[in-house]
Design an enzyme around this catalytic site. Structure first.
Site, PDB file in Angstrom:
ATOM      1  N   GLU A  34      69.682  71.780  49.745  1.00  0.00           N
ATOM      2  CA  GLU A  34      69.679  70.428  49.176  1.00  0.00           C
ATOM      3  C   GLU A  34      70.076  69.448  50.279  1.00  0.00           C
ATOM      4  OE1 GLU A  34      70.865  70.124  45.259  1.00  0.00           O
ATOM      5  OE2 GLU A  34      71.443  68.030  45.339  1.00  0.00           O
ATOM      6  N   GLU A  38      76.409  64.674  37.404  1.00  0.00           N
ATOM      7  CA  GLU A  38      74.959  64.826  37.569  1.00  0.00           C
ATOM      8  C   GLU A  38      74.435  66.063  36.831  1.00  0.00           C
ATOM      9  OE1 GLU A  38      74.352  64.571  41.881  1.00  0.00           O
ATOM     10  OE2 GLU A  38      74.082  62.411  41.670  1.00  0.00           O
ATOM     11  N   ASP A  92      77.911  56.517  47.376  1.00  0.00           N
ATOM     12  CA  ASP A  92      77.306  57.812  47.703  1.00  0.00           C
ATOM     13  C   ASP A  92      76.749  57.849  49.124  1.00  0.00           C
ATOM     14  OD1 ASP A  92      76.244  60.300  47.597  1.00  0.00           O
ATOM     15  OD2 ASP A  92      74.730  59.875  46.088  1.00  0.00           O
ATOM     16  N   GLU A 101      85.629  63.771  51.787  1.00  0.00           N
ATOM     17  CA  GLU A 101      84.313  64.398  51.948  1.00  0.00           C
ATOM     18  C   GLU A 101      83.401  63.436  52.695  1.00  0.00           C
ATOM     19  OE1 GLU A 101      82.470  66.596  48.582  1.00  0.00           O
ATOM     20  OE2 GLU A 101      80.641  65.470  48.988  1.00  0.00           O
ATOM     21  N   GLU A 117      71.467  62.110  54.688  1.00  0.00           N
ATOM     22  CA  GLU A 117      70.601  61.900  53.528  1.00  0.00           C
ATOM     23  C   GLU A 117      70.114  60.460  53.406  1.00  0.00           C
ATOM     24  OE1 GLU A 117      72.684  62.920  49.950  1.00  0.00           O
ATOM     25  OE2 GLU A 117      71.169  62.017  48.644  1.00  0.00           O
ATOM     26  N   HIS A 152      72.007  51.514  48.681  1.00  0.00           N
ATOM     27  CA  HIS A 152      71.199  52.300  47.744  1.00  0.00           C
ATOM     28  C   HIS A 152      69.877  51.636  47.384  1.00  0.00           C
ATOM     29  CE1 HIS A 152      70.630  55.677  45.148  1.00  0.00           C
ATOM     30  NE2 HIS A 152      71.901  56.024  45.168  1.00  0.00           N
TER      31      HIS A 152
HETATM   32  C1  BDP Z   1      73.945  62.940  46.234  1.00  0.00           C
HETATM   33  C2  BDP Z   1      72.783  63.807  46.539  1.00  0.00           C
HETATM   34  C3  BDP Z   1      72.680  64.995  45.630  1.00  0.00           C
HETATM   35  C4  BDP Z   1      74.012  65.720  45.587  1.00  0.00           C
HETATM   36  C5  BDP Z   1      75.091  64.749  45.195  1.00  0.00           C
HETATM   37  C6  BDP Z   1      76.486  65.359  45.251  1.00  0.00           C
HETATM   38  O1  BDP Z   1      71.609  63.027  46.445  1.00  0.00           O
HETATM   39  O2  BDP Z   1      71.651  65.817  46.123  1.00  0.00           O
HETATM   40  O3  BDP Z   1      73.958  66.787  44.705  1.00  0.00           O
HETATM   41  O4  BDP Z   1      75.119  63.678  46.081  1.00  0.00           O
HETATM   42  O5  BDP Z   1      77.202  65.026  46.183  1.00  0.00           O
HETATM   43  O6  BDP Z   1      74.120  62.119  47.350  1.00  0.00           O
HETATM   44  O7  BDP Z   1      76.852  66.137  44.386  1.00  0.00           O
END
Ligand code: BDP
Length: 706
Positions: free
Chosen positions: A154, A278, A351, A373, A379, A507
């Site tokens: 991922e 999520e 994020d 973190e 990404e 974003h």
């Molecule tokens: C987001 C990502 C996703 C991750 C999520 C996470 O797009 O793929 O699963 O963070 O940190 O940025 O759990």
């Protein structure tokens, strides 16, 4: 190609002629082998291993327990100061001979000292009166792999997962060892092997045998293995009807699971958990809190010495400002987590954006150890292709002052335990490593893996110093290369912010792949997945009002920070549109430009800065091998095209919303809005590089015309 021998060669050959045999532990043997290999390569000669010091130029390594020489040197106080993982590297004499000693309290400390010595030499620093001594400021320095059991990753942009599950545990690839060596050399001491969106199969006995084989390969290098635990595992693989953390059968299931793990892997590090986030199951499914979930898991691990890293990345479609949600959910739980739980917080409240403010949770949880973190895989910053050195981003976060207690309560001081006296400290980086030959998809992405490790070890080290030492070790010490490439790296993050998300935008990337520009997207089912939700551009202005007149999320910060972000006169330009909605024609006091003109300027300057990066790179041709020179040059060309794509797509869209036009002196966007919208649809996430080759043919012309 110019290859200049270090001026120091004669000095090094005299001071580091041979290695005195180390103790027999696998870690000390690994340390000895790194020295023999590393010194041999640097000195251009075979480095012998001797039983005893026999002449000047001995390198002695060990602990007081493993080496009588180290013991005889009475390094007492110096060793006490460096704790379990630190080291002391010193010029000294032994048996009448000049020597360099690499000493520590533990074997792994010796290994780290050997790497510190090699780093010192690779940077061509003198060894006269050598004295290096360091201890890590943070206990758990971890790489989080988002690797799936099917070999995909991922947000991975460097090939497949390194872990070949089908050939494990029987086959131990040399790459596992090399990976461990690389991590050990930068001070990382733990790896989470699997994705936070976890597959519970990893907790089954046959997978645990594979995990144990990896743990065995990593152990000599001082690297512990951790797993992402799927909260629903008791249901998914345990045959239970619930995963309720307060259910006694669930507790027993996890305790039994932990026993099984520790039988196979006695030094297992613990669990990382993404729960109630999520779509992942979690304690909220049973009306329980994050603390209930984390405490149940840690009670299964704690007697074995394991920890739980419980992620705070949570948000839902509840109509409230997304960036305020983690704080609202976690802050009331402060003090409710058991010992051994670390709440792992992404650097920003949103994020992993090119730029966002630090998360307001830092400083707000005095009774709960918080881990930081960071994302190493880029990404939202051009993935594998764009050259973005993340050192300045990490440094900006670590130096951010939370004012939790007083001035100087920086994020670094929060996570290293200084501010609140945390007894467990942790930092994690989402890995960018894969099966690609260069490990990271692009040569310069290696610098991000490197800087993460170096800053995890010492959060006060400067991004510039790390760039400098990385360049010297990776390419050459020639100042004609080091100086321009350091400048290029140091500016690269701001450049990307400029052409993607200037003055606090966030974003506005394409749906799912998060790669190209898509500020117009407004049709996704959850409000806060849409770029329009984040930029809030309308006919009057642009930006998300998070002050008291809007969502008031700014109130989650300590008063000094809150007031700075809430006031138009004190907010730094870099965060303006993150916290405030500003009229298109309002002026920025810093530049005197209107917001609209500033956006045009920043987007354009960002594109032209990539042009400058390309020029810098062209200027260093001949200092390194042709292959890496060409690879980097090709990616920079793609980045230049795509920076122009970002600029033109965003400006054409915002021009339409604001009813403003591109001021004179700037290039007009090459196409109309429909073109870019259509292009987005044509560029799904899995197309091969360059993602959108048809955006521009030939080199993008300058965006600032005069
Ligand atoms: C987001 C990502 C996703 C991750 C999520 C996470 O797009 O793929 O699963 O963070 O940190 O940025 O759990």
């Amino acid at each position: 190609m110019k290859v200049s021998l270090p001026d120091r060669l004669a000095e090094y050959q005299a001071a580091l002629g041979y290695v005195v045999k180390a103790g027999s532990s696998s870690t000390l043997q690994a340390a000895q082998s790194e020295l023999v290999k590393g010194l041999g390569g640097l000195l251009g000669q075979t480095v012998s291993v001797s039983d005893q010091p026999k002449a000047d130029g001995a390198v002695v390594l060990g602990t007081p327990d493993s080496s009588t020489i180290v013991k005889s040197l009475s390094l007492g106080n110096a060793l006490t100061a460096v704790g379990n993982e630190g080291y002391v590297v010193q010029a000294t004499t032994t048996g009448g001979y000049q020597a360099i000693v690499v000493a520590a309290n533990t074997d792994v400390g010796v290994l780290r000292g050997c790497f510190a010595l090699l780093r010192h030499l690779q940077c061509h620093r003198t060894v006269q009166s050598l004295s290096l001594s360091e201890a890590p400021k943070i206990q758990h320095r971890i790489l989080d792999h988002w690797d799936n059991l099917d070999g995909s990753i991922e947000r991975g942009y460097a090939g497949k997962s390194l872990w070949n599950w089908s050939s494990l545990p029987a086959t131990i690839s040399q790459r596992y060892t090399d990976y461990a060596r690389a991590n050990a050399s930068i001070g990382i001491n733990g790896v989470v092997l699997n994705n936070v969106n976890a597959d519970s199969q990893i907790l089954t006995s046959s997978y645990l045998d594979k995990v144990a084989a990896l743990a065995t390969a990593f152990r000599p290098y001082g690297i512990a293995v951790y797993l992402s635990a799927q909260f629903g595992a008791p249901k998914q693989i345990g045959g239970l009807s619930t995963a309720d953390p307060l259910d006694s059968a669930v507790k027993l299931w996890w305790a039994t699971e932990a026993n099984t793990i520790y039988q196979k892997i006695p030094d297992f590090g613990g669990f990382l958990v993404k729960a109630d986030s999520e779509g992942q199951p979690g304690p909220a499914d049973y009306g329980r809190t994050h603390a209930d979930g984390a405490n149940m898991l840690v009670s299964a691990l704690a007697s074995h010495g394991g920890i739980v890293m419980w992620r705070a990345f949570v948000y839902k479609d509840d109509g409230t400002d997304r960036i305020g949600q983690a704080y609202k959910e976690f802050k009331p739980l402060d003090g409710k987590f058991s010992s051994g739980v670390v709440v792992q917080v992404k650097n920003g409240p949103l994020d992993f954006q090119p730029r966002e403010p630090f998360s307001p949770l830092f400083g707000a949880m005095p009774s709960t150890p918080l881990g930081l973190e960071l994302q190493i895989t880029k990404e939202y910053l051009g993935e594998d292709t764009h050259l973005v050195y993340l050192g300045p981003l990490y440094e900006e976060v670590l130096k951010s002052d939370t004012y939790a207690k007083s001035q100087g309560s920086t994020v670094a001081r929060v996570i290293d335990g200084t501010v609140h006296g945390y007894t467990t400290t942790a930092i994690a980086g989402v890995a960018n490593v894969g099966s690609d030959t260069n490990w990271t998809g692009s040569h310069f992405n290696q610098a991000n893996w490197y800087v993460f490790g170096r800053m995890a070890w010492n959060p006060d080290i400067s991004a510039q110093d790390v760039a400098d030492e990385w360049i010297r070790q990776t390419f050459t010490n020639d100042p004609a290369f080091v100086t321009p490439v350091t400048t290029m790296m140091m500016g690269s993050r701001q450049t990307t912010v400029n052409y993607m998300t200037p003055i606090g935008l966030a974003h506005i990337m394409g749906t799912d792949d998060h790669y190209g520009p898509a500020p117009w997207v407004n049709n996704l089912s959850q409000a806060d997945w849409n770029p329009v939700y984040f930029h809030k551009a309308d006919a009057t202005g642009i930006g998300f009002d998070r002050t008291a007149t809007g969502s008031n999320s700014v109130s989650q910060y300590a008063a000094t920070v809150r007031d700075k972000f809430a006031s138009r006169s004190t907010i730094p330009d870099d965060f303006l549109l993150f916290f405030q909605h500003v009229g298109w024609d309002d002026k920025l006091s810093s530049s005197g430009r209107s917001i609209w003109n500033e956006l045009v300027y920043r987007y354009s300057y960002g594109v032209d800065s990539v042009g400058t990066m390309r020029d810098s790179w062209t200027g260093v041709q001949g200092y390194i091998d042709a292959k890496r020179f060409k690879d980097v040059g090709d990616f920079l060309q793609t980045q230049h095209y795509e920076a122009r794509w970002w600029r033109d797509a965003c400006l054409v869209y915002f021009a339409g919303v604001s009813k403003h036009t591109i001021p004179s002196g700037y290039a007009t966007p090459a196409h109309d809005l429909a073109y870019y919208q259509n292009l987005m649809d044509k560029c799904p996430s899995d197309v091969t590089k360059p993602r959108c080759p048809d955006v521009y043919s030939g080199n993008p012309s300058p965006a600032i015309l005069q």
